[in-house]
Design a protein around this motif. Sequence first.
Motif, short mmCIF file in Angstrom:
data_model
loop_
_atom_site.label_atom_id
_atom_site.label_comp_id
_atom_site.label_asym_id
_atom_site.label_seq_id
_atom_site.Cartn_x
_atom_site.Cartn_y
_atom_site.Cartn_z
N UNK A 169 0.82 -1.21 0.00
CA UNK A 169 0.00 0.00 0.00
C UNK A 169 0.85 1.27 0.00
N UNK A 170 2.07 1.18 0.54
CA UNK A 170 2.96 2.35 0.54
C UNK A 170 3.73 2.51 -0.76
N UNK A 171 3.80 1.46 -1.56
CA UNK A 171 4.62 1.50 -2.78
C UNK A 171 4.04 2.47 -3.80
N UNK A 172 4.90 3.26 -4.45
CA UNK A 172 4.41 4.16 -5.50
C UNK A 172 4.09 3.36 -6.77
N UNK A 173 2.83 3.23 -7.09
CA UNK A 173 2.39 2.41 -8.22
C UNK A 173 1.76 3.29 -9.29
N UNK A 174 2.16 3.07 -10.52
CA UNK A 174 1.58 3.82 -11.64
C UNK A 174 0.39 3.06 -12.21
N UNK A 175 -0.32 3.70 -13.15
CA UNK A 175 -1.52 3.09 -13.72
C UNK A 175 -1.21 1.90 -14.64
N UNK A 176 0.05 1.73 -15.01
CA UNK A 176 0.40 0.60 -15.89
C UNK A 176 1.23 -0.45 -15.16
N UNK A 177 1.12 -0.50 -13.83
CA UNK A 177 1.95 -1.42 -13.05
C UNK A 177 1.13 -2.55 -12.45
N UNK A 178 1.83 -3.62 -12.10
CA UNK A 178 1.25 -4.77 -11.41
C UNK A 178 2.19 -5.13 -10.28
N UNK A 179 1.62 -5.62 -9.18
CA UNK A 179 2.42 -6.05 -8.04
C UNK A 179 2.54 -7.57 -8.07
N UNK A 180 3.76 -8.06 -7.87
CA UNK A 180 4.02 -9.49 -7.81
C UNK A 180 4.49 -9.84 -6.40
N UNK A 181 3.77 -10.73 -5.74
CA UNK A 181 4.19 -11.22 -4.42
C UNK A 181 5.10 -12.41 -4.65
N UNK A 182 6.38 -12.22 -4.37
CA UNK A 182 7.39 -13.19 -4.80
C UNK A 182 7.33 -14.52 -4.07
N UNK A 183 6.73 -14.55 -2.89
CA UNK A 183 6.70 -15.78 -2.10
C UNK A 183 5.27 -16.26 -1.90
N UNK A 184 5.09 -17.57 -2.02
CA UNK A 184 3.76 -18.15 -1.89
C UNK A 184 3.13 -17.83 -0.54
N UNK A 185 3.94 -17.68 0.49
CA UNK A 185 3.42 -17.40 1.83
C UNK A 185 2.75 -16.04 1.94
N UNK A 186 2.95 -15.17 0.94
CA UNK A 186 2.38 -13.83 0.97
C UNK A 186 0.96 -13.75 0.44
N UNK A 187 0.46 -14.82 -0.16
CA UNK A 187 -0.78 -14.76 -0.93
C UNK A 187 -1.95 -14.16 -0.16
N UNK A 188 -2.13 -14.53 1.10
CA UNK A 188 -3.29 -14.06 1.86
C UNK A 188 -3.21 -12.59 2.23
N UNK A 189 -2.05 -11.97 1.99
CA UNK A 189 -1.93 -10.53 2.27
C UNK A 189 -2.77 -9.71 1.29
N UNK A 190 -3.12 -10.27 0.15
CA UNK A 190 -3.91 -9.53 -0.84
C UNK A 190 -5.20 -9.01 -0.23
N UNK A 191 -5.83 -9.83 0.62
CA UNK A 191 -7.11 -9.45 1.22
C UNK A 191 -6.97 -8.30 2.20
N UNK A 192 -5.74 -7.96 2.59
CA UNK A 192 -5.52 -6.90 3.59
C UNK A 192 -5.04 -5.60 2.95
#
Length: 225
Positions: A169-192
Amino acid sequence: MVTPAGTLALLHTSPVHVPVFDGLRDRYHPGLVLRHLVDEELLRRARSSGSDAVAGPVAAALAAAVADGADAVLCTCSTIGGTAERQAGALGVPVLRVDRPMAAEAARYRRVVVVAALRSTLEPTVSLIAEESGPEPSFVSTVVVEGAWELFEAGDRDGYLDAVAASVDRAPLSEDSVVVLAQASMADAVERMSTRRPVLASPRLGLAAAAEAVAASAAVRAGRD
């Protein structure tokens, strides 16, 4: 979607992945048999000595899984995924890394922000996205969630996921960007997270690809019997 009968072995470096993939199987791939192999030492050794240091143990674990009847193998650890994937030729069954389908999806975007709790995961993930990119490679930046892995190792799952979500949420993201969660253990963070940009996690995409590989491999094996 009902998956034809077949067996998938999963190589994990943490037991937390077992219920995650069981849940995804139950929801999306009923009928798929999962056999979980957990070896936490593989990640510790790879972090301290490099992924080549675990090539032998990874090969042995995968060979044992195939001997036990696995139609395909999925490695759920991004740090050693490439090491596992390279064993496919010797084993005679598909060997997949959980993050390849995610990387292929990320490569469709102009800008990719790779978020990891472990620095050792960054290089394999960035390299994989570059490998999956077309003639116009994506611009890739990276974010390490400082302190998150210590929370994970301490068993503070909520603290870990909250730290990952806050970092995105703090990362500066542009309108043409996508976020990749590099570790499988991070998946449930999407809901937060509150970000409106797409966020990709590997477990669901990786298991879907593995289920397809199992079906194809099982069909080939049945044809030989």
